[in-house]
Scaffold this active site. Sequence first.
Site, PDB file in Angstrom:
ATOM      1  N   ASP A  97       0.757  -1.188   0.037  1.00 33.26           N
ATOM      2  CA  ASP A  97      -0.079   0.070  -0.044  1.00 33.26           C
ATOM      3  C   ASP A  97       0.894   1.216   0.059  1.00 33.26           C
ATOM      4  OD1 ASP A  97      -2.213  -1.656   0.269  1.00 33.26           O
ATOM      5  OD2 ASP A  97      -3.007  -0.759   2.078  1.00 33.26           O
ATOM      6  N   HIS A 148      -6.012   3.254  -3.954  1.00 27.87           N
ATOM      7  CA  HIS A 148      -6.100   3.558  -2.515  1.00 27.87           C
ATOM      8  C   HIS A 148      -6.261   5.013  -2.216  1.00 27.87           C
ATOM      9  CE1 HIS A 148      -5.057   2.133   1.321  1.00 27.87           C
ATOM     10  NE2 HIS A 148      -3.879   2.891   1.601  1.00 27.87           N
ATOM     11  N   TYR A 189      -6.391   2.977   5.904  1.00 26.93           N
ATOM     12  CA  TYR A 189      -6.378   2.715   7.379  1.00 26.93           C
ATOM     13  C   TYR A 189      -7.606   1.613   7.471  1.00 26.93           C
ATOM     14  CZ  TYR A 189      -4.419   7.432   7.577  1.00 26.93           C
ATOM     15  OH  TYR A 189      -3.832   8.523   7.208  1.00 26.93           O
ATOM     16  N   HIS A 242       3.831  -2.486   3.160  1.00 31.80           N
ATOM     17  CA  HIS A 242       3.694  -1.070   2.520  1.00 31.80           C
ATOM     18  C   HIS A 242       5.066  -0.777   1.748  1.00 31.80           C
ATOM     19  CE1 HIS A 242       0.843  -0.795   5.816  1.00 31.80           C
ATOM     20  NE2 HIS A 242       0.079   0.078   5.416  1.00 31.80           N
TER      21      HIS A 242
END
Length: 277
Positions: A97, A148, A189, A242
């Site tokens: 991400d 995203h 989140y 990430h």
Amino acid sequence: MEKDQLLTRRRALLTGAAALGAAGVAAALAPGTGNRAAPPPAAGPRAARRPLKPSEYRLSPLTGYGPPRSATGRTPVRGEPLLRVSGRGRTMVLTFDDGPDPRYTPHILDTLARYEVRAMFFVCGEMVTANRDLLARMADEGHVVGNHTWTHPLLTRLSRRRIRTEMERTCDIIEKTYGERPEWFRAPYGAWNRAAFRLGAELGMEPLAWTVDTLDWTTPGTATIVDRVEDGAAPGVVVLSHDAGGDRSQSVRALRRYLPELLDSGYHVTVPRRQHL
């Protein structure tokens, strides 16, 4: 006399053409083919199907993931995100991400390429603007790019109009840079609400969350990230990591360690593919 012979030959040619045309129509409307023409016959005997090499199997996308699209082609509006994938064997999906980030994403792509593995990247639109070459590389190497949002906001605090702007702008830049509009989205989140689900569906995207959270954003140490992936490994698992949003050097090093170990343990790391009707 000569004129009669020409007329006779002309009638013969027309009769033959009509017969061929009728045969073609009959073949095109044969049962089981709908309104499409039947495929041409194979040239020669059908070759035996050779077994896939390990690298080819790793690169093959999952099929049968989730319920297929409806006959109308509309994406269903879900009440919760998808958490795992379904497929045969010990299949897993790695997701990254917040990128792309020129400091870390290339190293992750290098490791994936070394082991001939594809992954999913949920990108932020504002990150894509300065790193279009990395998205182009993802496309070239067969990775799946998801939405995203543009600025990584907390969607539950935004208006419906703002959520649409965040998602739609990101869809547009992904299509322009990657070559296709995204079919998956992930809320920043992991904060989903009804508006996010509905707007995502309107934009043709399925919501995908995760099964295993490495918590790599807390920089817990490379060994800890590796342990979390290996402890959580199981068929259908989706791993969250990430490649941007902070110092992701631990995530880069961890991938180099756990990816070959997963493959040696018999896991097939691949990407999901939605079914279209």
